[in-house]
Design a protein around this motif. Structure first.
Motif, PDB file in Angstrom:
ATOM      1  N   ILE A  70       0.836  -1.204   0.000  1.00 14.73           N
ATOM      2  CA  ILE A  70       0.000   0.000   0.000  1.00 14.73           C
ATOM      3  C   ILE A  70       0.866   1.247   0.000  1.00 14.73           C
ATOM      4  O   ILE A  70       1.781   1.395   0.805  1.00 14.73           O
ATOM      5  CB  ILE A  70      -0.939   0.030   1.228  1.00 14.73           C
ATOM      6  N   ASP A  71       0.562   2.158  -0.901  1.00 13.93           N
ATOM      7  CA  ASP A  71       1.157   3.499  -0.914  1.00 13.93           C
ATOM      8  C   ASP A  71       0.146   4.405  -0.221  1.00 13.93           C
ATOM      9  O   ASP A  71      -0.835   4.838  -0.828  1.00 13.93           O
ATOM     10  CB  ASP A  71       1.411   3.943  -2.358  1.00 13.93           C
ATOM     11  N   TRP A  72       0.364   4.662   1.065  1.00 13.28           N
ATOM     12  CA  TRP A  72      -0.608   5.407   1.861  1.00 13.28           C
ATOM     13  C   TRP A  72      -0.830   6.822   1.342  1.00 13.28           C
ATOM     14  O   TRP A  72      -1.870   7.421   1.590  1.00 13.28           O
ATOM     15  CB  TRP A  72      -0.211   5.394   3.337  1.00 13.28           C
ATOM     16  N   GLY A  73       0.112   7.342   0.600  1.00 14.84           N
ATOM     17  CA  GLY A  73      -0.062   8.670   0.003  1.00 14.84           C
ATOM     18  C   GLY A  73      -1.051   8.681  -1.155  1.00 14.84           C
ATOM     19  O   GLY A  73      -1.548   9.731  -1.540  1.00 14.84           O
ATOM     20  N   GLN A  74      -1.339   7.504  -1.701  1.00 17.40           N
ATOM     21  CA  GLN A  74      -2.276   7.395  -2.827  1.00 17.40           C
ATOM     22  C   GLN A  74      -3.635   6.828  -2.426  1.00 17.40           C
ATOM     23  O   GLN A  74      -4.544   6.752  -3.256  1.00 17.40           O
ATOM     24  CB  GLN A  74      -1.666   6.500  -3.921  1.00 17.40           C
ATOM     25  N   VAL A  75      -3.788   6.444  -1.174  1.00 16.94           N
ATOM     26  CA  VAL A  75      -5.039   5.837  -0.722  1.00 16.94           C
ATOM     27  C   VAL A  75      -6.188   6.831  -0.847  1.00 16.94           C
ATOM     28  O   VAL A  75      -6.045   8.016  -0.541  1.00 16.94           O
ATOM     29  CB  VAL A  75      -4.906   5.333   0.732  1.00 16.94           C
ATOM     30  N   GLN A  76      -7.311   6.331  -1.313  1.00 17.91           N
ATOM     31  CA  GLN A  76      -8.541   7.128  -1.395  1.00 17.91           C
ATOM     32  C   GLN A  76      -9.419   6.735  -0.206  1.00 17.91           C
ATOM     33  O   GLN A  76      -9.719   5.559  -0.016  1.00 17.91           O
ATOM     34  CB  GLN A  76      -9.269   6.840  -2.704  1.00 17.91           C
ATOM     35  N   TRP A  77      -9.814   7.725   0.573  1.00 14.10           N
ATOM     36  CA  TRP A  77     -10.599   7.485   1.778  1.00 14.10           C
ATOM     37  C   TRP A  77     -12.055   7.879   1.551  1.00 14.10           C
ATOM     38  O   TRP A  77     -12.346   8.823   0.822  1.00 14.10           O
ATOM     39  CB  TRP A  77     -10.037   8.296   2.939  1.00 14.10           C
ATOM     40  N   PHE A  78     -12.945   7.170   2.240  1.00 10.45           N
ATOM     41  CA  PHE A  78     -14.375   7.447   2.175  1.00 10.45           C
ATOM     42  C   PHE A  78     -14.935   7.399   3.589  1.00 10.45           C
ATOM     43  O   PHE A  78     -14.554   6.541   4.390  1.00 10.45           O
ATOM     44  CB  PHE A  78     -15.096   6.403   1.313  1.00 10.45           C
ATOM     45  N   LYS A  79     -15.812   8.339   3.874  1.00  7.94           N
ATOM     46  CA  LYS A  79     -16.506   8.363   5.166  1.00  7.94           C
ATOM     47  C   LYS A  79     -17.995   8.317   4.861  1.00  7.94           C
ATOM     48  O   LYS A  79     -18.507   9.188   4.143  1.00  7.94           O
ATOM     49  CB  LYS A  79     -16.161   9.629   5.948  1.00  7.94           C
ATOM     50  N   GLN A  82     -18.830   8.729   1.175  1.00  2.06           N
ATOM     51  CA  GLN A  82     -18.444   9.955   0.481  1.00  2.06           C
ATOM     52  C   GLN A  82     -16.928  10.128   0.516  1.00  2.06           C
ATOM     53  O   GLN A  82     -16.295   9.817   1.525  1.00  2.06           O
ATOM     54  CB  GLN A  82     -19.107  11.173   1.128  1.00  2.06           C
ATOM     55  N   PRO A  83     -16.334  10.646  -0.577  1.00  2.00           N
ATOM     56  CA  PRO A  83     -14.885  10.909  -0.546  1.00  2.00           C
ATOM     57  C   PRO A  83     -14.542  11.797   0.650  1.00  2.00           C
ATOM     58  O   PRO A  83     -15.283  12.719   0.996  1.00  2.00           O
ATOM     59  CB  PRO A  83     -14.628  11.641  -1.866  1.00  2.00           C
ATOM     60  N   TRP A  84     -13.415  11.503   1.246  1.00  3.09           N
ATOM     61  CA  TRP A  84     -13.041  12.163   2.501  1.00  3.09           C
ATOM     62  C   TRP A  84     -11.528  12.126   2.629  1.00  3.09           C
ATOM     63  O   TRP A  84     -10.886  11.160   2.220  1.00  3.09           O
ATOM     64  CB  TRP A  84     -13.721  11.396   3.641  1.00  3.09           C
ATOM     65  N   GLN A  85     -10.941  13.168   3.177  1.00  7.12           N
ATOM     66  CA  GLN A  85      -9.495  13.219   3.357  1.00  7.12           C
ATOM     67  C   GLN A  85      -9.170  13.412   4.828  1.00  7.12           C
ATOM     68  O   GLN A  85      -9.328  14.504   5.372  1.00  7.12           O
ATOM     69  CB  GLN A  85      -8.885  14.353   2.530  1.00  7.12           C
ATOM     70  N   ARG A 106      -9.588   2.797  -0.381  1.00  2.61           N
ATOM     71  CA  ARG A 106      -9.312   2.144  -1.660  1.00  2.61           C
ATOM     72  C   ARG A 106      -7.846   2.358  -1.974  1.00  2.61           C
ATOM     73  O   ARG A 106      -7.317   3.449  -1.809  1.00  2.61           O
ATOM     74  CB  ARG A 106     -10.182   2.733  -2.764  1.00  2.61           C
ATOM     75  N   THR A 107      -7.198   1.311  -2.441  1.00  3.69           N
ATOM     76  CA  THR A 107      -5.772   1.348  -2.739  1.00  3.69           C
ATOM     77  C   THR A 107      -5.588   1.198  -4.246  1.00  3.69           C
ATOM     78  O   THR A 107      -5.601   0.071  -4.755  1.00  3.69           O
ATOM     79  CB  THR A 107      -5.045   0.228  -1.974  1.00  3.69           C
ATOM     80  N   PRO A 108      -5.447   2.327  -4.960  1.00  2.00           N
ATOM     81  CA  PRO A 108      -5.291   2.260  -6.418  1.00  2.00           C
ATOM     82  C   PRO A 108      -4.158   1.318  -6.829  1.00  2.00           C
ATOM     83  O   PRO A 108      -3.074   1.332  -6.251  1.00  2.00           O
ATOM     84  CB  PRO A 108      -4.974   3.706  -6.810  1.00  2.00           C
ATOM     85  N   GLY A 109      -4.450   0.470  -7.798  1.00  2.64           N
ATOM     86  CA  GLY A 109      -3.466  -0.483  -8.287  1.00  2.64           C
ATOM     87  C   GLY A 109      -3.461  -1.805  -7.539  1.00  2.64           C
ATOM     88  O   GLY A 109      -2.867  -2.774  -8.000  1.00  2.64           O
TER      89      GLY A 109
END
Length: 118
Positions: A70-79, A82-85, A106-109
């Motif tokens: 996992i590249d934690w800098g590329q992770v997409q978070w949802f709350k 809904q998209p969330w950072q 979500r972990t792209p790739g």
């Protein structure tokens, strides 16, 4: 969730915050069916979000072969869908997370064991 009852539905809820050692947080990893549902973990409100990622998730998800990639800098978070950072330096509470909230990542790739969810 709403309830339609055929009779009186008048009793105290058993899943209130006071009945647990810490607020419950549901955490799910998208596209990784080795974990069929979000984990439900009691986590203190004053825990930094970064500690959740560094100290809690490895124990919950670390057996998955993709976890170390996992590249934690590329992770997409949802709350709550809904998209969330999140801010990794702020606490769970400061990130707006409370009892029985749901977050997913979500972990792209990375889409499951050998791409099984692609």
């Amino acid at each position: 969730m709403s309830v339609t009852a055929i009779g009186t539905y008048d009793f105290p809820a058993k899943d209130v915050r006071e009945n647990f050692p810490a607020p419950l947080l549901y955490i799910g990893w998208e596209d990784h069916l080795m974990f069929c549902a979000p984990f439900c973990l009691p986590l203190p409100s004053d825990m930094p979000f970064g500690a959740l990622v560094e100290n809690v998730l490895p124990g919950a998800c670390g057996d998955h072969p993709d976890f170390e990639r996992i590249d934690w800098g590329q992770v997409q978070w949802f709350k709550s869908g809904q998209p969330w950072q999140p801010d990794f330096g702020k606490t769970l509470a400061e990130n707006g997370l409370g009892h029985k909230d749901v977050i997913r990542f979500r972990t792209p790739g990375l889409t499951g064991i050998r791409g099984s969810c692609s």
